[in-house]
Design an enzyme around this catalytic site. Sequence first.
Site, PDB file in Angstrom:
ATOM      1  CB  THR A   1     -53.032  23.815  -1.544  1.00  7.86           C
ATOM      2  OG1 THR A   1     -53.168  24.471  -0.272  1.00  7.86           O
ATOM      3  CG2 THR A   1     -53.297  24.809  -2.655  1.00  7.86           C
ATOM      4  N   GLY A   2     -54.471  21.263   0.364  1.00  6.72           N
ATOM      5  CA  GLY A   2     -54.141  20.188   1.310  1.00  6.72           C
ATOM      6  C   GLY A   2     -54.232  18.842   0.621  1.00  6.72           C
TER       7      GLY A   2
ATOM      8  CE1 TYR B   1     -70.753   7.071  -0.293  1.00  6.26           C
ATOM      9  CE2 TYR B   1     -68.940   5.699   0.451  1.00  6.26           C
ATOM     10  CZ  TYR B   1     -69.533   6.937   0.347  1.00  6.26           C
ATOM     11  OH  TYR B   1     -68.909   8.036   0.864  1.00  6.26           O
TER      12      TYR B   1
ATOM     13  CD  GLU C   1     -76.236   6.128  11.334  1.00  6.77           C
ATOM     14  OE1 GLU C   1     -76.037   6.731  12.404  1.00  6.77           O
ATOM     15  OE2 GLU C   1     -75.427   6.100  10.396  1.00  6.77           O
TER      16      GLU C   1
ATOM     17  CG  HIS D   1     -80.532   9.211  33.146  1.00 10.65           C
ATOM     18  ND1 HIS D   1     -81.142   8.604  34.202  1.00 10.65           N
ATOM     19  CD2 HIS D   1     -79.466   8.434  32.842  1.00 10.65           C
ATOM     20  CE1 HIS D   1     -80.478   7.520  34.525  1.00 10.65           C
ATOM     21  NE2 HIS D   1     -79.446   7.407  33.723  1.00 10.65           N
TER      22      HIS D   1
END
Lengths: 387, 299
Positions: free
Chosen positions: B17-18, B164, B214, B253
């Site tokens: 419901t948010g 995407y 990545e 480090h």
Amino acid sequence: MKLMEFQGKDLFRRVGIPTPRGAFVRTADEAERFVAANPGSWVLKSQVLMGGRGKAGGIKFADSPAEARALATELIGEILKGVQNPEGERVESLLIEEKVAIASEAYVSITIDRATKKPAIMVTAQGGMDVEEVNERDPDAISKYWVDPAIGYSPFIGRRLAFAAKLPAGFHKAFPSILTGLYKLFMEYGANLVEINPLVLTKDGAVIASDAKVELDDNGLYKHPDLKEWNAQSTSDPDQMAAVAIGLGMSNYAKLDGDIGVIANGAGLGMGTMDAIRNAGGSAANFLDIGGGAQAKLVKDSYKLVTDDPKVKALFINIFGGITRGDQVARGIVEALSGNDLRKVPLVIRLTGTNEKEGRAILAEAGMNPVETMDEGAKMAVEMART
Amino acid sequence: MSIYLDKNSKVIVQGITGREGLFHTQRMLAYGTNIVGGVTPGKGGTTVEGGTTVEGGVPVFNTVKDAVDATGATHTILFVPPQFAADALYEAYDAKIGLAVAVTEGIPAHDMLKIVATTPGMRIVGPNCPGLVSPGRALVGIMPGHVFAPGRVGMISRSGTLTYEIVDGLTKAGLGQSTCVGIGGDPIIGMTFVDCLRSFASDPETDALVVCGEIGGSDEEDAAAFIREHLPGKPIVAFIGGRSAPKGKRLGHAGAIISGNVGTPESKLAAFAAAGVQVADRPSQIPGLLKERMAAAAV
């Protein structure tokens, strides 16, 4: 949030890790008064976040109140420069600590190991030096243990590591309990890193943390309102402060060495855009992830942040319209950049995804060089920066 | 077939419901996802708009257990703020949910350390991820559904928009996807590249794979090692975002050492090369490279 030594040691004391006797001062007056009231040999340690503080001249020794005053005057306000931070860091305060007679120096740290998803403890008897150097020269000298988070720390781990790392016998009794405290700190305060280098065995048999390096996970800071003050005063990275100032996430902006500004939606696309610029023969002046929506105000503020850097000769805005429609984004960009209060740099905008054609038409009408692909946009931006 | 998710998977939305929960619930329903309920404490017994797909609206429950008992849900997606995410994941685990998608950005790493160590058997996608989609079947996440198309290429990615970007290229080149999993960008995540590769390896309807990594961490190196051992000859193209990023700004480090000095682009490129996986220099090359690989492997 990276903590300064005096803050790290404050946390050490809260978990029962012994630290040298001393005082935190902000002025030469305070330094002089402390040494006058506590005669002896003292170390004046500049409180900075940079590594290599000793090599940069940030640590001095004083045997008298006058000497303490003179050295504190010299240090406070000085800008320390090191290999890792050529721009330097200004010394605002000092930690004055008793000079201890060192019998042996060890190293211990706990960090989060992404690969195993466990806290990793490292110990070596070769303390007091750069642990990366130790790792390169003599990797077997470093003993490691990965803690199962479901079980947690138990003192046998400390005993085992002390023997494995061949710590001198004088460490053996105190080490497991010091590691108990360090693990407690690591967990309770949500640290990315806690490090004692060196952990000192003194000539009279005490084991104390001579230095403290603590880095806390910013995402967990809400659990520690008591540390709020440190967070507010922590001299963080100027790029991070600039990002937060305009409502971006702390790590959403970073200045780089090139001359082509970058604004992209998403961290991965931002990195991909930097790579595309390099592939086209250029070099990015920054990384900026504007996030999902690309609202007009944020576009404008981001544009300003990027172009405030005088070395930026061209700007490449790279937007993949996902849930946000391309025409909405285009309107936001046009609205944001139509004012006269912005520095004009050659601009190329790549807009694709939902409603891309409508979006590009809006940009073209405003004379904003819309392109279809990332490679095309990168190439154009590189050409623009050259002319 | 697809992995982890198909059109029959019963999905609930924690935080339905948010604002975000409601918005994405509508989008997921429109995509065809079988959303059987939602959870918001104190709003049990109400419903939220179900569009044309759920007559009478989507039922809201007070607890995950109530939702699972009433609907038999196996999947959940969380739209809850970071400080409540750990609790929400434990509630899902307690209710015997099999797969949880944590979109939330900003969950403390220590919360995740504890959660992944204490929720055996529950797959966690994320956190800080765009979710997953089995194109044409179901989408559990915040991805823009229209860039995906059904097909036989599996994709695993650490980033959102870059996914995407790449998928858009695949779709335009006629390479549809079986399942795309956005595993998330946080230091501590649930499902890793290797977990997903293992599942794709046994999926008869996935012919080829795209691994979008990545710089940083060692997930890509682990993926390469897995591919070398278990998926030799499989048409796979990788991409590594951030190769032009300067070194520096490391997390201290100790972090660099404990992971064995991995995380650099060089380390990842070498690992993929050793596994015979081609790494595209730019996203736009991926469809072409993948087609070459697929032709060579005759799939």
